[in-house]
Design an enzyme around this catalytic site. Structure first.
Site, short mmCIF file in Angstrom:
data_model
loop_
_atom_site.label_atom_id
_atom_site.label_comp_id
_atom_site.label_asym_id
_atom_site.label_seq_id
_atom_site.Cartn_x
_atom_site.Cartn_y
_atom_site.Cartn_z
NE ARG A 123 33.78 41.93 43.07
CZ ARG A 123 32.97 42.34 42.12
NH1 ARG A 123 32.60 43.61 42.10
NH2 ARG A 123 32.54 41.52 41.19
CE1 TYR A 124 37.40 40.18 42.22
CE2 TYR A 124 36.35 41.31 40.38
CZ TYR A 124 36.35 40.30 41.34
OH TYR A 124 35.30 39.43 41.40
CB ILE A 125 42.09 47.62 40.69
CG1 ILE A 125 40.85 48.48 40.88
CG2 ILE A 125 41.98 46.77 39.44
CD1 ILE A 125 40.59 49.44 39.71
#
Length: 620
Positions: A123-125
């Site tokens: 979800r962060y990359i």
């Protein structure tokens, strides 16, 4: 239900053993499972170099592609429409593709192959397709499609990859009963090899690793089963008491490398004072040595006892025609290049058909407007009449066309807007037709010279994407490191001559020399028996020991001198010999083998010096 058959075996000792053969459903289930793991999970296809999960990720990324970055979590969710497994396996596979820095343009923390650090949560990359992937992986017009697992969508059977992608990225997997390990190769060297193959020349391929390092490919064996590649870290002397590791072997990380060095230090194989890990974008591990220790000898010891040198066993296994196929990297390259030529041919044939269709309708449109055939339909009251009127009006002008005029062509003519008819420019229309004729001629030329076209295609890939992809791994033939010569003497050897014991734990007995726990020791007894055994805490080798020392393999310099009596009353003999090769823990008789033999005199000279022995004779 499964069927079970029982057989009873009666053995000579009277015991009974029952063998139960499982057939029917269980047998079918296992074969189905094994086939599924081999074909659908673990082994890549030779056609495009992808495993199913990788192919579905690439297909999903093309579905979502709009030139901007997408959250990896979003791509993973989209891929689940095609891949009937959990999101974790898709995310892991995507991170592995991204870390190879070829097909995916990444943003964010995607982990570090040098340190072994994991990527951030999906979800962060973010990710998007690289220009290279868009150039060589996709062409929906020449892609064969199949229904997805739930039948709701279509997915590619194989992607039309026009590049030896599997050899560039490498791949490994463990299936049921077989595995695969294809090593990565250099991007530019693969293109050069493809061009050589197309020109009918020979080529050789050797692996090139993203972690750089040094490799000995003497036994690479074309990447097939039975081959071996030795890989080493790049170690240099930083200063008098410091070594610097700047590149690491493929398959290791800085963390695992440091752990192996610390373990070797704890076991006494090497001596180090301190390790510093300064790795960031580039590897830098500093090894501080105690003063007085040889840096060159320590480098050899690092190769001998730590992960600074590792061995990789390649195994070329791919899927071809729904079956596992064992193949070397040279044949993989040839097949990939030949497949690329066929895909380029299909692409050109489709382009040719499209250009000819455009030329056909542009010519029809010009005839329709220039000869004002649209006026012929003014009096017609039915659709059939309109079609017939246009067809009749076209007939005198269509002899130069390359195919017959169909009803669909006429329907398309009726859809031309009045605005287009009123602004029609005959010169521009003719220029468009001539441009299409040039394009048709060019495509026909490429088809007639397909190999030259394919060579130019590969050369363009090299020019457009080859920058920064030079070889990282240095190829070199390694000298074998003799571990016994570089190991630190970390223990002491003792002997109890009378009782016949040698070992490192006999501290109350006679000290022999310093040794290491990987050394072999050679022992001679008064009876003329010899044995070589590995250093241990306490080993019985035979009573009345007359000589014990650390044994060196293939040692031709150390010469042993022995005078012995043959049997209880036999003559005495003089013997001078070297011991170069033996079987460990086997007892050798250095006399004639007669019972009661005894050694009168024994010496060991490390440099083969001559000896003079005085013998006194006494009458009895």
């Amino acid at each position: 239900m499964a069927e079970e058959h029982e057989e009873t075996l009666n053995e000579d000792n009277g015991n009974q053993e029952t063998i139960t053969k499982v057939t029917g459903m269980y047998k079918d289930w296992f074969l189905d499972y094994a086939s599924y793991v081999i074909l659908e999970r673990a082994v890549p296809a030779i056609e495009d170099g992808f495993k199913p999960v990788q192919r579905r990720i690439m297909h999903s990324m093309k579905d979502l592609d709009d030139g901007r970055y997408n959250k990896v979590a979003n791509i993973v969710g989209h891929t689940m429409q095609y891949h009937p497994h959990g999101d974790a396996s898709i995310a892991d596979a995507m991170v592995q593709i991204g870390q190879k820095d070829l097909l995916i343009d990444t943003q964010g923390n995607w982990g570090n192959i040098l340190t072994g650090d994991r990527a951030a949560a999906s979800r962060y990359i973010e990710a998007r397709l690289s220009k290279f992937a868009l150039d060589v992986v996709y062409n929906p017009k020449i892609t064969e499609w199949q229904a997805s697992y739930d039948g709701r969508r279509k997915e590619p059977i194989n992607l039309p990859v026009m590049f030896p992608l599997l050899l560039a990225q490498g791949g490994e997997g463990i299936a049921v009963g077989l595995s695969t390990k294809i090593l990565p190769h250099n991007f530019i060297e693969l293109i050069d090899a493809s061009v050589k193959h197309l020109k009918g020349k020979r080529f050789t391929l050797y692996p090139d690793f993203p972690t750089a390092g040094i490799a000995d490919i003497t036994n690479y064996n074309d990447g097939m089963r039975g081959g071996k590649v030795r890989v080493r870290a790049k170690i240099a002397q930083h200063d008098k008491n410091t070594l610097a590791i700047t590149e690491i072997p493929y398959g290791t990380t800085t963390s695992s490398l440091i752990d192996s060095i610390l373990k070797a230090n704890d076991k006494g194989k090497i001596k180090i004072k301190k390790i510093e890990d300064n790795t960031a974008a580039e590897v830098e591990i500093l090894i501080h040595l105690p003063s007085g220790l040889s840096p060159d000898k320590t480098i050899d010891a690092l190769y001998a006892f730590t992960n600074c040198e590792t061995s990789i066993s390649p195994l070329g296994c791919v899927i071809e025609d729904n079956k596992p196929f064992f193949v070397g990297v040279a044949e993989m390259l040839r097949r990939s290049t030949d497949n690329t030529v066929q895909l380029l041919k299909q692409e050109l044939e489709i382009k040719l058909g499209e250009f000819e269709e455009q030329w056909h309708f542009a010519s029809l449109e010009r005839i329709f407007i220039e000869n004002r055939i649209y006026r012929d339909i003014e009096e017609e009251e039915t659709w059939e009449g309109v079609i017939k009127a246009i067809d009749k009006g076209l007939q005198p002008h269509i002899k130069h066309l390359k195919r017959e005029v169909t009803e669909d062509d006429i329907v398309r003519l009726t859809e031309i807007r009045i605005k287009r008819i009123s602004k029609f420019d005959i010169d521009k229309a003719q220029q468009k037709i001539e441009a299409l004729e040039d394009q048709i001629a060019e495509v026909k030329h490429h088809l007639a010279n397909l190999i030259d076209y394919a060579i130019a295609y590969f050369e363009r890939l090299k020019k457009d994407y080859g920058a920064g992809k030079e070889r990282k791994t240095e190829l070199r033939v390694f000298d074998d490191v003799d571990a016994t010569k570089v190991v630190i003497r970390n223990t002491k050897l003792y002997v109890n001559r009378e009782e016949g014991f040698v070992g490192t734990s006999l501290r109350r007995d006679e000290y022999v020399c310093d040794c290491s726990d990987i050394d072999d020791i050679i022992v001679f007894t008064e009876e003329g028996k010899m044995m070589v055994t590995k250093v241990d805490s306490k080993t019985f080798v035979g009573k009345n020991i007359i000589h014990v020392a650390v044994f060196k393999k293939k040692d031709k310099r150390t010469i042993y001198n022995m005078i012995y009596r043959d049997g209880k009353k036999g003559p005495s003999y003089v013997k001078r010999f070297a011991v170069t090769s033996i079987t460990r823990d086997r007892e050798y008789d250095m006399t004639n083998g007669n019972k009661g033999s005894v050694v009168w005199y024994f010496s060991a000279n490390p440099n083969g010096e001559a000896e003079v022995v005085t013998v006194d004779r006494k009458s009895t």
